[in-house]
Scaffold this motif. Structure first.
Motif, short mmCIF file in Angstrom:
data_model
loop_
_atom_site.label_atom_id
_atom_site.label_comp_id
_atom_site.label_asym_id
_atom_site.label_seq_id
_atom_site.Cartn_x
_atom_site.Cartn_y
_atom_site.Cartn_z
N LEU A 90 1.04 -1.16 0.13
CA LEU A 90 -0.06 0.01 -0.13
C LEU A 90 0.85 1.21 -0.08
O LEU A 90 0.51 2.27 -0.62
N ALA A 91 2.04 1.12 0.53
CA ALA A 91 3.10 2.37 0.61
C ALA A 91 3.45 2.40 -0.65
O ALA A 91 3.66 3.76 -1.12
N VAL A 92 3.82 1.55 -1.28
CA VAL A 92 4.36 1.50 -2.61
C VAL A 92 3.40 2.15 -3.69
O VAL A 92 3.53 3.00 -4.45
N GLU A 93 2.13 1.66 -3.35
CA GLU A 93 0.93 2.25 -4.25
C GLU A 93 0.96 3.92 -4.01
O GLU A 93 0.68 4.77 -4.69
N ALA A 94 1.05 4.26 -2.59
CA ALA A 94 0.99 5.72 -2.31
C ALA A 94 2.16 6.46 -3.04
O ALA A 94 2.19 7.63 -3.41
N MET A 95 3.34 5.86 -3.13
CA MET A 95 4.54 6.63 -3.70
C MET A 95 4.13 6.62 -5.27
O MET A 95 4.38 7.72 -5.80
N LYS A 96 3.52 5.74 -5.88
CA LYS A 96 2.99 5.70 -7.35
C LYS A 96 2.01 6.97 -7.37
O LYS A 96 1.80 7.60 -8.49
N ALA A 97 1.35 7.37 -6.23
CA ALA A 97 0.30 8.32 -6.32
C ALA A 97 0.98 9.63 -6.08
O ALA A 97 0.44 10.45 -6.34
N GLY A 98 2.45 9.91 -5.61
CA GLY A 98 2.79 10.84 -5.33
C GLY A 98 3.40 11.27 -4.21
O GLY A 98 4.30 12.10 -3.96
N ALA A 99 3.63 10.16 -3.16
CA ALA A 99 4.27 10.49 -1.98
C ALA A 99 5.75 10.30 -2.31
O ALA A 99 6.21 9.73 -3.05
N ILE A 100 6.69 11.15 -1.52
CA ILE A 100 7.86 11.29 -1.82
C ILE A 100 8.74 10.00 -1.14
O ILE A 100 9.88 9.83 -1.78
N ASP A 101 8.44 9.63 -0.23
CA ASP A 101 9.01 8.41 0.44
C ASP A 101 8.13 7.63 1.54
O ASP A 101 7.06 8.37 1.87
N PHE A 102 8.50 6.41 2.03
CA PHE A 102 7.70 5.92 3.23
C PHE A 102 8.79 5.26 4.10
O PHE A 102 9.99 5.00 3.87
N LEU A 103 8.10 5.26 5.44
CA LEU A 103 9.04 4.77 6.54
C LEU A 103 8.24 3.38 7.10
O LEU A 103 6.90 3.50 7.33
N GLU A 104 8.83 2.34 7.10
CA GLU A 104 8.46 1.19 7.70
C GLU A 104 8.66 1.23 9.14
O GLU A 104 9.66 1.76 10.00
N LYS A 105 7.59 1.16 9.92
CA LYS A 105 7.69 1.05 11.46
C LYS A 105 8.21 -0.34 11.77
O LYS A 105 7.99 -1.43 11.32
N PRO A 106 9.00 -0.56 12.93
CA PRO A 106 9.59 0.95 13.47
C PRO A 106 10.62 1.50 13.16
O PRO A 106 11.42 0.86 12.59
N PHE A 107 10.93 2.81 12.95
CA PHE A 107 11.91 3.54 12.42
C PHE A 107 12.63 4.06 13.28
O PHE A 107 12.33 4.52 14.44
N ARG A 108 14.02 4.36 13.01
CA ARG A 108 15.08 4.99 13.71
C ARG A 108 14.57 6.71 13.63
O ARG A 108 14.18 7.18 12.60
N GLU A 109 14.87 7.43 14.91
CA GLU A 109 14.62 8.61 14.90
C GLU A 109 15.47 9.37 13.80
O GLU A 109 15.03 10.45 13.23
N ASP A 110 16.79 9.03 13.58
CA ASP A 110 17.56 9.81 12.72
C ASP A 110 17.19 9.47 11.14
O ASP A 110 17.15 10.51 10.66
N ARG A 111 16.55 8.52 11.12
CA ARG A 111 16.22 8.08 9.72
C ARG A 111 14.84 9.10 9.58
O ARG A 111 14.76 9.49 8.27
N PHE A 112 13.93 9.01 10.44
CA PHE A 112 12.70 9.73 10.22
C PHE A 112 13.16 11.28 10.00
O PHE A 112 12.43 11.89 9.08
N LEU A 113 13.84 12.10 10.88
CA LEU A 113 14.32 13.44 10.56
C LEU A 113 15.05 13.65 9.33
O LEU A 113 14.84 14.67 8.37
N GLU A 114 15.94 12.51 8.93
CA GLU A 114 16.59 12.64 7.55
C GLU A 114 15.43 12.62 6.50
O GLU A 114 15.67 13.53 5.31
N VAL A 115 14.42 12.03 6.47
CA VAL A 115 13.37 11.84 5.49
C VAL A 115 12.47 13.31 5.39
O VAL A 115 12.40 13.71 4.47
#
Length: 206
Positions: A90-115
């Motif tokens: 579903l996240a891949v589908e969202a990127m095809k619709a225009g999302a710039i990136d997706f984050l898979e939970k759980p994600f690191r704080e530094d990765r979140f801020l980077e995105v």
């Protein structure tokens, strides 16, 4: 509206909203929180410089439909979707619709801020591109019909002599129109003028 970028966090989970808000504020970023896509869409007409972080699965309007509704309003802002492992398709589908990136939970704080920071940079570039487009369009509209015809000839790679022949005017007249076009478009060279015209073609789809 302030030029300071805003990170909109749209998630139905109050715990997620609070945690991400704390993280973003600690990183020196401005944050606004919404408990649903509908509440965001109902309240925010002009999001300004921003990015949106949202869950791909939410009751009512989910992340995918949220992106579609944003685009239908002409709000082409960077969207980052969060997803559980089972929702990656579903996240891949969202990127095809225009999302710039997706984050898979759980994600690191530094990765979140980077995105998020990447999304904000992309939005800044988009804002600058839109501003440049508006300025260039305004200059183009200042051209007379004949000057526009000369510009079209130059973009097509035609020499002054050929343009003069096709428009049934003298070469000297073409040179005068060409000079006026360069001045009105604020182009320092023929190559810059052509780049402007091609930029308009690509940006407007004409």
């Amino acid at each position: 509206m302030s030029n300071t970028p805003i990170v909109y966090v749209v998630d139905d989970d109050v715990g997620v909203r609070k945690a991400l808000s704390f993280l973003l504020v600690s990183a020196g970023l401005n944050v606004r929180l919404y408990d649903s896509a509908k509440s965001f869409l109902d309240e925010v007409q002009d999001p300004g410089r921003c990015c949106i972080v949202t869950d791909v699965r939410m009751p009512g309007v989910d992340g995918l439909e949220f992106i579609r509704r944003l685009h239908s309003r002409g709000l082409n802002v960077p969207v980052v979707v969060m997803t559980g492992h089972a929702d990656i398709p579903l996240a891949v589908e969202a990127m095809k619709a225009g999302a710039i990136d997706f984050l898979e939970k759980p994600f690191r704080e530094d990765r979140f801020l980077e995105v998020v920071r990447f999304a904000l940079v992309c939005d800044e570039k988009s804002v600058r591109k839109n501003q440049e487009l508006l300025r260039t369009q305004a200059r183009l509209q200042s051209l007379s019909q004949r000057e526009r015809q000369v510009l079209d000839g130059l973009v097509a790679g035609k020499a002054n002599k050929m343009i003069a022949h096709e428009l049934n005017i003298s070469i000297r007249t073409v040179e005068i129109h060409r000079s006026n076009v360069m001045s009105k478009m604020e182009a320092k060279s023929l190559s810059e003028l052509i780049r402007m015209a091609l930029f308009l073609e690509v940006a407007t789809g004409n």
